[in-house]
Motif scaffolding. Structure first.
Motif, PDB file in Angstrom:
ATOM      1  N   LYS A  52       0.826  -1.205   0.000  1.00 11.61           N
ATOM      2  CA  LYS A  52       0.000   0.000   0.000  1.00 11.61           C
ATOM      3  C   LYS A  52       0.862   1.258   0.000  1.00 11.61           C
ATOM      4  O   LYS A  52       0.543   2.246  -0.684  1.00 11.61           O
ATOM      5  CB  LYS A  52      -0.931   0.006   1.217  1.00 11.61           C
ATOM      6  CG  LYS A  52      -2.053  -1.016   1.156  1.00 11.61           C
ATOM      7  CD  LYS A  52      -2.915  -0.957   2.410  1.00 11.61           C
ATOM      8  CE  LYS A  52      -4.039  -1.982   2.358  1.00 11.61           C
ATOM      9  NZ  LYS A  52      -4.878  -1.958   3.601  1.00 11.61           N
TER      10      LYS A  52
ATOM     11  N   ASP B  85      -7.154  -5.692  -5.116  1.00 10.00           N
ATOM     12  CA  ASP B  85      -8.019  -4.883  -4.258  1.00 10.00           C
ATOM     13  C   ASP B  85      -7.296  -3.649  -3.726  1.00 10.00           C
ATOM     14  O   ASP B  85      -7.922  -2.583  -3.550  1.00 10.00           O
ATOM     15  CB  ASP B  85      -8.536  -5.719  -3.080  1.00 10.00           C
ATOM     16  CG  ASP B  85      -9.620  -6.702  -3.492  1.00 10.00           C
ATOM     17  OD1 ASP B  85     -10.168  -6.563  -4.607  1.00 10.00           O
ATOM     18  OD2 ASP B  85      -9.907  -7.630  -2.703  1.00 10.00           O
ATOM     19  N   GLU B  86      -5.995  -3.756  -3.473  1.00  8.27           N
ATOM     20  CA  GLU B  86      -5.282  -2.613  -2.912  1.00  8.27           C
ATOM     21  C   GLU B  86      -5.136  -1.480  -3.931  1.00  8.27           C
ATOM     22  O   GLU B  86      -5.059  -0.314  -3.548  1.00  8.27           O
ATOM     23  CB  GLU B  86      -3.946  -3.058  -2.324  1.00  8.27           C
ATOM     24  CG  GLU B  86      -4.153  -3.990  -1.122  1.00  8.27           C
ATOM     25  CD  GLU B  86      -2.939  -4.200  -0.237  1.00  8.27           C
ATOM     26  OE1 GLU B  86      -1.831  -3.785  -0.636  1.00  8.27           O
ATOM     27  OE2 GLU B  86      -3.102  -4.786   0.848  1.00  8.27           O
TER      28      GLU B  86
ATOM     29  N   GLU C  49      -8.778   0.018  -3.988  1.00 10.61           N
ATOM     30  CA  GLU C  49      -9.018   0.830  -2.792  1.00 10.61           C
ATOM     31  C   GLU C  49      -8.305   2.179  -2.883  1.00 10.61           C
ATOM     32  O   GLU C  49      -8.783   3.180  -2.340  1.00 10.61           O
ATOM     33  CB  GLU C  49      -8.538   0.069  -1.555  1.00 10.61           C
ATOM     34  CG  GLU C  49      -9.399  -1.148  -1.216  1.00 10.61           C
ATOM     35  CD  GLU C  49      -8.719  -2.093  -0.240  1.00 10.61           C
ATOM     36  OE1 GLU C  49      -7.616  -1.744   0.251  1.00 10.61           O
ATOM     37  OE2 GLU C  49      -9.270  -3.179   0.026  1.00 10.61           O
TER      38      GLU C  49
END
Length: 422
Positions: free
Chosen positions: A213, A254-255, A258
């Motif tokens: 992230k 998904d990261e 997001e």
């Protein structure tokens, strides 16, 4: 009936015109598309050193002509683990160096911790030779295999994995140059071993490790693109009984979702074909730029298998293949030049794009020539100096037509890309 049909059509036109216009299709890779970065790119002396070392000829003349032109980021230049020729790989500092030397795409190799957080490491189990974990007793005690010194008949050993520790513990570590001393009698000696052609100049302080992230936020702040590689797990899956390979592959995507990253900026990679197929089938916006890292070419039989499989892979939705450099090049029939390989020709025939790896991963030519040179093995007979790296890049760009080249020092590929408008 005719009037009714006209009325129906008119009503349909009116209804359609009242609907919002469809969203434009995402813009995916196209040659010459540049990342949206305003970085002041600085290449340093290495590309110029390599140009000066080239054999005389038209390619050298062209590259010399570009010496004084301003340089900018290019998608053709991909930071392999950042810029690990001089900076500890997958560290904040290495990513900064890659961005500053013009990499338009930067790689985070993705592994997971014991609490299932994604982090940037080339291997799930490389912490013992890419970080200082062995120097921290409470974390060293958690390693899969504790440090054992060399004893005269056996080398020093250790095995420390991201899955041995939590993200919080991972973030307390310092990155170091990828190296170890197999003859070490203690931890301090073991953490040495940096090859002479790399450097510890930027390793004297604590280089900062990155979560996946964090890498997304950092690379996005520069307007550059991403190429995360889902590393093959070194532990049994499902991890902890219920964390599956599909969960792992999905978490990577998904990261980006997001973080609000457009799929056109992401090039997910894997050596595991099932990961690539998963993205194509379950996350098609990201899957259309999924990169199949092809190591089957490492053996003669695997090379033949890989070439034969390319049409079937294209039929399954794979669009980008990525073998090592040697698999894309051969020596010409007269033994004087470098030409595209059977693999390169077959990929083009199947309609597949190609990315390749990893330039400047080997040591200097005169040192690498004394050992097996994996990356240039197929063209070694026609390479005789460090400047020939640009000849390799030129054939990959102009004859093979690769989309981009991973490099341990992006400045070299950036220089070429700017000179040729890539």
């Amino acid at each position: 009936m005719h009037l009714l049909a006209i009325a129906s059509v008119s009503a349909l036109v009116a209804l359609t015109s009242a609907l919002p216009a469809p969203a434009p299709a995402p813009t995916y890779y196209s040659p010459g598309r540049q990342p949206q970065s305003n970085l002041n790119v600085q290449l340093g002396p290495r590309p110029y050193y390599l140009v000066n070392d080239m054999d005389e000829g038209p390619l050298k003349d062209k590259l010399v002509s570009c010496k004084e032109t301003p340089k900018k980021s290019s998608q053709f230049s991909i930071g392999h683990r950042g810029a690990p020729l001089q900076f500890p790989e997958h560290s904040n500092q290495s990513y900064h160096a890659a961005a500053r030397t013009g990499a338009g795409v930067i790689e985070c190799d993705v592994a997971f911790t014991s609490d299932r957080e994604l982090v940037c490491r080339h291997s799930q189990c490389d912490l013992h030779y890419t970080t200082n974990i062995l120097a921290i007793p409470e974390l060293a005690a958690k390693c899969t295999t504790p440090f054992t010194p060399a004893n005269g008949t056996s080398p020093a050993t250790a095995n420390c994995c991201t899955s041995d520790i939590t993200l919080a513990e991972f973030k307390t570590l310092c990155a170091k140059m990828e190296a170890f001393n197999p003859q070490a009698l203690n931890v301090s000696q073991y953490l040495g071993g940096t090859p002479s052609w790399r450097t510890d100049l930027y390793n004297y302080q604590c280089a900062t490790l990155m979560s996946h992230k964090e890498s997304i936020a950092l690379i996005d702040s520069w307007g550059l693109d991403f190429t995360p590689e889902l590393k093959e797990p070194s532990v049994e899956m499902p991890f902890q009984g219920n964390y599956t390979q599909a969960d792992y592959a999905q978490q990577l995507i998904d990261e980006y979702k997001e973080a609000g990253i457009d799929p056109s900026r992401v090039w997910p990679q894997s050596f595991v074909p099932e990961d690539v197929f998963y993205w194509i089938e379950n996350e098609p916006d990201f899957g259309r730029q999924a990169v199949y890292l092809d190591e089957r070419v490492d053996t003669a039989a695997g090379y033949v298998e890989a070439v034969a499989s390319l049409p079937d892979l294209a039929a399954r939705g794979v669009k980008i293949m990525a073998p090592a450099i040697f698999a894309l090049l051969n020596v010409s029939a007269d033994g004087t030049s470098i030409v595209p390989s059977t693999y390169a020709d077959a990929a083009a025939e199947a309609g597949l794009d190609i990315i390749t790896w990893s330039l400047e991963r080997s040591g200097p030519y005169r040192m690498a020539a004394e050992m097996e040179n994996y990356y240039y093995a197929s063209v070694a007979p026609v390479i005789n100096n460090d400047g020939d790296v640009f000849t390799v890049v030129d054939v990959l760009a102009q004859q093979v037509g690769v989309l981009g080249i991973f490099s341990d020092w992006p400045a070299t590929v950036t220089y070429y890309a700017n000179c040729f408008g890539l």
